[in-house]
Design a protein around this motif. Structure first.
Motif, short mmCIF file in Angstrom:
data_model
loop_
_atom_site.label_atom_id
_atom_site.label_comp_id
_atom_site.label_asym_id
_atom_site.label_seq_id
_atom_site.Cartn_x
_atom_site.Cartn_y
_atom_site.Cartn_z
N TRP A 151 49.91 27.73 64.89
CA TRP A 151 49.54 27.59 63.48
C TRP A 151 49.56 26.14 63.00
O TRP A 151 49.05 25.83 61.93
CB TRP A 151 50.46 28.40 62.59
CG TRP A 151 50.46 29.87 62.85
CD1 TRP A 151 49.65 30.57 63.68
CD2 TRP A 151 51.33 30.82 62.26
NE1 TRP A 151 49.95 31.90 63.65
CE2 TRP A 151 51.00 32.09 62.79
CE3 TRP A 151 52.37 30.75 61.36
CZ2 TRP A 151 51.65 33.25 62.43
CZ3 TRP A 151 53.04 31.91 61.00
CH2 TRP A 151 52.68 33.15 61.52
N TYR A 210 47.93 32.02 58.21
CA TYR A 210 47.64 31.13 59.32
C TYR A 210 47.12 31.81 60.58
O TYR A 210 46.69 31.13 61.51
CB TYR A 210 48.88 30.31 59.68
CG TYR A 210 49.37 29.44 58.56
CD1 TYR A 210 48.64 28.33 58.15
CD2 TYR A 210 50.55 29.75 57.89
CE1 TYR A 210 49.08 27.53 57.11
CE2 TYR A 210 51.00 28.95 56.84
CZ TYR A 210 50.27 27.85 56.46
OH TYR A 210 50.69 27.06 55.43
N GLN A 211 47.17 33.15 60.65
CA GLN A 211 46.73 33.77 61.90
C GLN A 211 45.69 34.85 61.66
O GLN A 211 44.53 34.67 62.04
CB GLN A 211 47.92 34.36 62.67
CG GLN A 211 47.52 34.89 64.05
CD GLN A 211 48.70 35.29 64.91
OE1 GLN A 211 49.82 34.81 64.71
NE2 GLN A 211 48.46 36.15 65.88
#
Length: 193
Positions: A62, A126-127
């Motif tokens: 990230w 972030y993912q």
């Protein structure tokens, strides 16, 4: 009052302080031990089901998106918290009448919930939002077991509080009896009356 009777309050206090129910029975408001054990096993099982989802989380990747480096440590903390909760729940299952074990299990559960909430937000940002939704859904499926633990903790605390009231009343009654016995022994004229 006989000598054996004089020793009753300390024995009674020791039994109750040790967590044994009064008169060999659990207070009516507490769930049976088998039910608590079953609910604790479900709580641990539901928590363990999170592991495959947690394995899919890659916070070390990230940083390219500007994520704080702390998310990797947070994931490790979640995994450790799951293990601590399992151990704590196992200890409570072995001694369901122990308020300290119930409190420890509850606080570990609360800590895990908070860590998972924060980690889920990181996953969403972030993912992968879908992975965050899966994680949140898995956490929410365990709500009934977590609520059972909350309810049991309150009921256990109330039962222990009631036990303390009974112990205090019995101790006061015995003190009064011993005091009367001492006054009668010290004042033979009063005994004759």
């Amino acid at each position: 009052m006989s000598k054996a009777r004089m020793w009753l309050p300390p024995v009674l206090l020791a039994l109750i302080a040790g967590g044994l129910p009064l008169a060999g029975q659990q207070p009516a408001e507490l769930a049976p031990e088998w039910e608590i054990r079953k609910s604790l096993a479900a709580l641990v099982e539901e928590t363990q089901r999170l592991k495959p989802l947690l394995e899919a989380i890659k916070p070390e990747q990230w940083s390219a998106q500007g994520a704080p480096a702390g998310y990797a440590e947070q994931l490790k903390s979640v995994l450790a918290a799951m293990d601590y909760l399992r151990v704590s729940a196992d200890e409570l299952a072995a001694q369901p009448d122990r308020l300290t074990k119930a409190l420890e299990t509850y606080f570990r559960m609360q800590s895990l919930e908070a860590l998972l909430g924060s980690l889920s937000e990181g996953v969403r940002r972030y993912q992968n939002p879908a992975l965050a939704d899966l994680l949140n859904g898995a956490v929410n499926r365990g709500a009934s077991s977590r609520e059972m633990l909350r309810r049991y903790l309150v009921d256990l605390a109330a039962a222990k509080e009631e036990e303390l009231k009974v112990m205090d009343a019995e101790a006061q009654r015995c003190r009064a009896g011993l005091s009367r016995q001492g006054q009668e022994r010290d004042n033979p004229a009063r005994k004759a009356q």
